[in-house]
Design an enzyme around this catalytic site. Sequence first.
Site, mmCIF file in Angstrom:
data_model
loop_
_atom_site.group_PDB
_atom_site.id
_atom_site.type_symbol
_atom_site.label_atom_id
_atom_site.label_comp_id
_atom_site.label_asym_id
_atom_site.label_seq_id
_atom_site.Cartn_x
_atom_site.Cartn_y
_atom_site.Cartn_z
ATOM 1 N N HIS A 131 0.863 -1.196 0.000
ATOM 2 C CA HIS A 131 0.000 0.000 0.000
ATOM 3 C C HIS A 131 0.885 1.227 0.000
ATOM 4 O O HIS A 131 1.826 1.302 0.787
ATOM 5 C CB HIS A 131 -0.881 0.028 1.249
ATOM 6 C CG HIS A 131 -2.075 -0.826 1.104
ATOM 7 N ND1 HIS A 131 -3.308 -0.335 0.802
ATOM 8 C CD2 HIS A 131 -2.206 -2.165 1.180
ATOM 9 C CE1 HIS A 131 -4.163 -1.333 0.705
ATOM 10 N NE2 HIS A 131 -3.513 -2.449 0.931
ATOM 11 N N ASN B 294 -6.753 -0.329 -3.002
ATOM 12 C CA ASN B 294 -7.660 0.043 -1.907
ATOM 13 C C ASN B 294 -7.321 1.419 -1.359
ATOM 14 O O ASN B 294 -6.926 1.574 -0.202
ATOM 15 C CB ASN B 294 -7.601 -0.985 -0.780
ATOM 16 C CG ASN B 294 -7.818 -2.380 -1.280
ATOM 17 O OD1 ASN B 294 -6.863 -3.067 -1.613
ATOM 18 N ND2 ASN B 294 -9.055 -2.794 -1.374
ATOM 19 N N HIS C 116 -7.740 -12.006 -2.609
ATOM 20 C CA HIS C 116 -7.501 -12.109 -1.155
ATOM 21 C C HIS C 116 -8.379 -13.284 -0.733
ATOM 22 O O HIS C 116 -9.589 -13.119 -0.572
ATOM 23 C CB HIS C 116 -7.944 -10.809 -0.495
ATOM 24 C CG HIS C 116 -7.942 -10.834 1.000
ATOM 25 N ND1 HIS C 116 -6.891 -10.401 1.743
ATOM 26 C CD2 HIS C 116 -8.877 -11.242 1.899
ATOM 27 C CE1 HIS C 116 -7.172 -10.522 3.040
ATOM 28 N NE2 HIS C 116 -8.370 -11.040 3.155
ATOM 29 N N HIS D 47 -1.112 -13.956 -0.211
ATOM 30 C CA HIS D 47 -0.773 -14.314 1.174
ATOM 31 C C HIS D 47 -1.449 -15.573 1.720
ATOM 32 O O HIS D 47 -2.302 -15.509 2.599
ATOM 33 C CB HIS D 47 -0.974 -13.149 2.155
ATOM 34 C CG HIS D 47 -2.181 -12.307 1.900
ATOM 35 N ND1 HIS D 47 -3.418 -12.833 1.723
ATOM 36 C CD2 HIS D 47 -2.314 -10.969 1.815
ATOM 37 C CE1 HIS D 47 -4.266 -11.851 1.528
ATOM 38 N NE2 HIS D 47 -3.625 -10.720 1.574
ATOM 39 N N ASP E 81 3.471 -7.287 1.600
ATOM 40 C CA ASP E 81 2.163 -7.028 2.215
ATOM 41 C C ASP E 81 2.193 -5.744 3.035
ATOM 42 O O ASP E 81 1.513 -5.641 4.058
ATOM 43 C CB ASP E 81 1.767 -8.200 3.119
ATOM 44 C CG ASP E 81 0.474 -8.826 2.653
ATOM 45 O OD1 ASP E 81 -0.146 -8.267 1.750
ATOM 46 O OD2 ASP E 81 0.103 -9.878 3.200
ATOM 47 N N HIS F 124 -0.251 1.725 8.925
ATOM 48 C CA HIS F 124 -1.345 2.324 9.699
ATOM 49 C C HIS F 124 -0.743 3.260 10.735
ATOM 50 O O HIS F 124 0.263 2.919 11.360
ATOM 51 C CB HIS F 124 -2.138 1.255 10.447
ATOM 52 C CG HIS F 124 -3.005 0.431 9.559
ATOM 53 N ND1 HIS F 124 -4.013 0.972 8.801
ATOM 54 C CD2 HIS F 124 -3.017 -0.889 9.300
ATOM 55 C CE1 HIS F 124 -4.606 0.017 8.118
ATOM 56 N NE2 HIS F 124 -4.014 -1.123 8.391
ATOM 57 N N PHE G 76 -6.282 -4.092 10.545
ATOM 58 C CA PHE G 76 -5.457 -5.224 10.126
ATOM 59 C C PHE G 76 -4.246 -4.702 9.349
ATOM 60 O O PHE G 76 -4.366 -3.735 8.602
ATOM 61 C CB PHE G 76 -6.251 -6.121 9.175
ATOM 62 C CG PHE G 76 -7.310 -6.963 9.826
ATOM 63 C CD1 PHE G 76 -6.982 -8.165 10.433
ATOM 64 C CD2 PHE G 76 -8.645 -6.576 9.825
ATOM 65 C CE1 PHE G 76 -7.957 -8.968 11.023
ATOM 66 C CE2 PHE G 76 -9.633 -7.365 10.402
ATOM 67 C CZ PHE G 76 -9.287 -8.564 11.005
#
Lengths: 430, 318
Positions: free
Chosen positions: A68, A100, A185, A237, A310, A314, A328
């Site tokens: 991300h 996303n 996913h 994953h 991955d 955050h 998550f």
Amino acid sequence: MTTRTAYINARLLDPATGLDAPGALLVEGERIADLGPHLFADGVPEGVAVVDCGGHCLAPGLVDLRAHVGEPGFEHDETIATAGRAAAAGGITALAALPNTDPVIDDVAGLEFIARRAREERLVKIFAYAAVTRETAGSQITEFGLLAEAGAVGFTDGLHAVADALVMRRALSYASAHGQTIFQHPEEPRLASGSMNSGEVATRLGLGGIPAAAEIIMLERDLRLVELTGGRYHAAHISTAEGVEVIRRAKAKGLAVTCDTAPPYFALTEVDIGDYRTFFKLSPPLRGEMDRRAIVAGLADGTIDAIASDHLPHDQDSKRVPFAQAAFGAVGSETLLPLTLELAHKGALPLLRALAAVTCIPAGILGLSELGRLRPGGPADLVLFDAGRPWVVEAEKLRSKSKNTCFDRRPVQGLVLRTVVDGRTVHACA
Amino acid sequence: MDTQDMTAFPHRHLLGIEGLTATDVELILDLADGYVEQNRSPGRKSAILSGLTVVNLFFENSTRTRTSFELAAKRLGGDCINMSSDGSSVKKGESLIDTAMTLNAMHLDVLVVRHQESGAPLLLSSKVNCAVINAGDGAHEHPTQALLDALTIRRHKGTLRGLTVAICGDILHSRVARSNIHLLNIMGARVRVVAPPTLLPGAVDRLGVEVHHSMATGLKDADIVMMLRLQLERMQGQYLPSQREYFRFYGLDYDKLAVARPDALIMHPGPMNRGVEIDSLVADDIHRSVILEQVELGVAVRMACLDLLTRGHRGTGA
């Protein structure tokens, strides 16, 4: 005049060709001009800049299958600049960004935005996935053809599974006409409504459990649809022992299936959650020890093709909360290489196989076969690293804007000394 | 004396039963026994917590637990303040930490926390200087409930060791069940859980319990029948088909109780859903039901916990 740089006294590692030999590599401008054990045996000619690799490993830059980048919409967690610096520090020279974002990358303008911002920052190469469905809402498929033309490296709803079987069937079917892969996913969302792996630890902590079956059911369903449609499918994953087995069977059948895992799934287990440590809250969740071993075995026998970072940054507000409320995900760009090398150091994987999982194989899965290899004429995307150098991960020193790593204080081995993208040094170890 | 006691109870907080030893539990129960007598006597107030402040911070409604803690604090002569916060308004957890930091700045001595999320009191305990008591967190633990249950059992049976205890109902969502499982195991009881499979958490047998899906086998020769409250929302088709069906198979009535020992105690953490998990006749059976006694002993247990956890704050003179 084209700049020329000689990387001498290197241990050349190219997983794509099986090369592991001392030698040198010449970069001309943005490309690799030559490489090999005998290059510059008689000395480096005048006018060529020299980088003495000190006997350390010179390998293709890492290609990260999934990260991300924060933009657009989550700049408080990460920006393309900080994601790029983190990737560069991790030896990653190309990454594929998940869609996303806010707004979701589901149209050509979104892809172009990412491309423009990446050009402006001029750090690592940033490619983007486009969403499978509009707004990743799971119902209407996006313009696969136009998006592929605009540079999408694949289609995925990223953090969300494509849960509707009919939508998945049509997506696989339609994408195949454009030679595109659907990246899933694999987690049945209703079964995955808890916050950690289902089992004794969840029961003790009083947390809602996510059973391994959430992954297995989705994989089994999707693989039936792959069989039905002839589509190309990549499972992101993989976290469970049985998930590995399902993929193994699908590959044995000859289906166009690939998959990856991420370092937490081979380096950690649910026990690491301890007393509600939210930095270990991941999707899929950390599993048990038997699953962890199966992931390592799956990597060793090639059932699991690749390892992705991955990277999911955050901010503190999303993690300094009760476990069930925490977001998550964890950052992973800067720990991808040392944790992958850990597999080699422990003898679970040969070094070249471990490196293949983060270089040429992910590049191939993304359809970027020029990347992830050392080849004359290919782009000079390189990582120079000291495979044996021990260091300790320190969250506060990460370049990522967010510091939510699962590996804080973990001793690791393998330090990135220099990262080169198209011949430019984008990271050099201080 | 105080120093000795602090060594005997070497915990700064009471966040759960898991992690306590049998000695810790005995210490609390012994102290609580004394407070039961104090509460029953006319001069039921003491000055042990004089000058100290207890804050009840409840993110979830609970009149009975909150009142019990409030009474406990006041009977020990402490100042007690109740704060409630609607869980839904605390969407961002930073508010939880902010709340803790704010309270911390006001120099509390004990923070009693109830929260809808497992682990929230532990998170708070890392941010404050005072003692934290978990008054129920998500589906994790409710230690003072288990302690008051233990005290009730011990006062009737003399010991917990060797008893067969059947915990019946919604084990999946119950913090009371988890705390009781830990405590009863520590104290040498034999624990059974009795529930439909949809209301059992994964790997529950790994917590050291026998698992039963039938009241007939689960209650057989039980010394203690501990019923759990069933939240109404569980009965709307996701976990259970209907209230009627639940009562038929898992509701405690005299027929089901017949296989337990004749002197089996009936317990319930309250509030009860009469006609759902328990029949009124059984609930009100003065010879077997100790449900109201549990409420009474709850105050004494909480007094004991407040007493033990504040010994360090009170200094040697307290």
